[in-house]
Scaffold this motif. Structure first.
Motif, PDB file in Angstrom:
ATOM      1  N   ASP A  49      -4.722   4.299  -8.185  1.00 15.78           N
ATOM      2  CA  ASP A  49      -4.734   3.606  -6.803  1.00 15.78           C
ATOM      3  C   ASP A  49      -5.802   2.812  -6.399  1.00 15.78           C
TER       4      ASP A  49
ATOM      5  N   GLN B 223      -5.622   8.882  -8.723  1.00 16.19           N
ATOM      6  CA  GLN B 223      -6.657   8.510  -7.859  1.00 16.19           C
ATOM      7  C   GLN B 223      -7.119   7.213  -8.308  1.00 16.19           C
TER       8      GLN B 223
ATOM      9  N   ARG C   3       0.668   4.150  -2.708  1.00 17.85           N
ATOM     10  CA  ARG C   3       0.620   5.690  -2.313  1.00 17.85           C
ATOM     11  C   ARG C   3       1.636   6.427  -3.084  1.00 17.85           C
ATOM     12  N   TYR C   4       3.002   6.003  -2.987  1.00 19.85           N
ATOM     13  CA  TYR C   4       4.008   6.965  -3.512  1.00 19.85           C
ATOM     14  C   TYR C   4       4.280   6.617  -5.038  1.00 19.85           C
TER      15      TYR C   4
ATOM     16  N   GLU D 137       0.974  -1.266   0.297  1.00 24.09           N
ATOM     17  CA  GLU D 137      -0.050   0.022  -0.013  1.00 24.09           C
ATOM     18  C   GLU D 137       0.956   1.283  -0.132  1.00 24.09           C
ATOM     19  N   THR D 138       1.912   1.064   0.455  1.00 27.49           N
ATOM     20  CA  THR D 138       2.944   2.256   0.650  1.00 27.49           C
ATOM     21  C   THR D 138       3.396   2.547  -0.753  1.00 27.49           C
TER      22      THR D 138
ATOM     23  N   SER E  42      -5.562  -2.816  -4.675  1.00 27.53           N
ATOM     24  CA  SER E  42      -5.697  -3.188  -3.475  1.00 27.53           C
ATOM     25  C   SER E  42      -5.485  -4.915  -3.108  1.00 27.53           C
TER      26      SER E  42
END
Length: 301
Positions: A137, A134, A105-106, A101-102, A141
């Motif tokens: 992202d 967005q 995000r980056y 997830e990190t 998941s």
């Protein structure tokens, strides 16, 4: 009862697929070669982008960790998690998901798209990509969900007899698969030791020992029926790992022979091999009985 010793867990992974079919290029190739329906040209998007490749590797790591701590269940995508490994599962799988997830995000989506525009040239099409960061992202998941293991005689539910038998068969099969999994995983860490001992020149890695040591508590948790025989086998594996001296293996040929012999005694036949051995034994027994019968007939002459 299996439901008292374990849970079911489903791991779900979603990711944007970095391949896009290009109908135009496919048509160009077919026209230039005078052929039809012989292939498809797929563009590889974000190809060799290190951060995007990192996402795939981290997703694979989550899956590998999940599989290492669980047993197969009858339904695809759902596995058995022994109660003794729930804490480890939370700790290791959650940490692996956190790393993934990190990275999501980056991940610099706009820069990656710009890089692809330069790399792909006139094959670049902005519509091949998610609308924005967005949207990108949202397409990535990883999550897990726990479920109780169903019980066939649960008084709260009424199910047809045929379905009840199917469920009972699934529960029995799960316990049998747990035993098979213990055997398979034991062999997976022992066979590399045997193979290394057979080589004249080889590199000895500490992982040969640590892999076994890390596996032992998992195998103990997998012994859902607390079978005495399996406990003994796993304890023998633990003892083997404790006295396994990697440094000595590098220089002592006699010690390598000893270790190879000990490892060979710990390797267990798989379910298929055991079935073959049983069939062979029955065949041999049948042949012996036939010979005895013939000899007895001869004695009567």
């Amino acid at each position: 009862m299996l439901s008292d010793k374990a849970l079911l867990v489903r791991l779900e992974r979603k990711a944007w697929t970095p391949y896009k079919y290009d109908k135009g290029v496919t048509n160009e190739v077919e026209v230039s070669h005078s052929v039809n329906n012989v292939g498809r040209f797929n563009k590889r998007l974000f190809h060799k982008n290190p951060e995007f490749a990192k996402l795939a590797n981290q997703s694979a790591n989550v899956y590998t960790t999940h599989m290492a701590l669980t047993l197969p269940w009858d339904v695809n995508g759902v596995n058995i998690l022994p109660s003794k490994l729930i804490f480890d599962y939370f700790q290791k799988v959650k940490a692996a998901i956190g790393e993934y997830e990190t990275t999501v995000r980056y991940f610099d989506f706009d820069v990656a798209v710009k890089s692809d525009e330069a790399r792909l040239g006139n094959l670049f099409n902005r519509k091949d990509y998610p609308r924005d960061k967005q949207s990108f992202d949202a397409l990535h998941s990883i999550s897990y969900t726990f479920y109780p293991i169903p019980v066939s005689n649960d008084f709260r539910i009424t199910i047809p007899e045929e379905e009840k038998k199917k469920l009972e068969s699934t529960l029995i099969s799960a316990e049998r698969q747990a035993t098979a999994e213990i055997v398979n995983r034991m062999n997976q860490v022992l066979l590399p030791v045997i193979q290394q001992c057979q080589k004249d020149k080889t590199r000895w890695h500490k992982s040969l020992k640590t892999n076994i040591q890390e596996l032992v508590p998992v195998l103990k948790a997998f012994n859902l029926e607390d079978t005495e025989y399996l406990n003994e086998v796993i304890n023998n594996l633990q003892t083997f790992a404790e006295h396994l001296d990697i440094e000595r293996l590098k220089h002592d040929e006699d010690y390598r022979g000893t270790i190879k012999g000990e490892a060979n005694t710990l390797v267990l036949p798989t379910e298929d091999e055991a079935a073959c051995q049983e069939a062979e034994a029955l065949s041999h027994q049948s042949s012996c009985e036939e010979v005895d019968s013939i000899l007895n007939d001869l004695k009567g002459l």
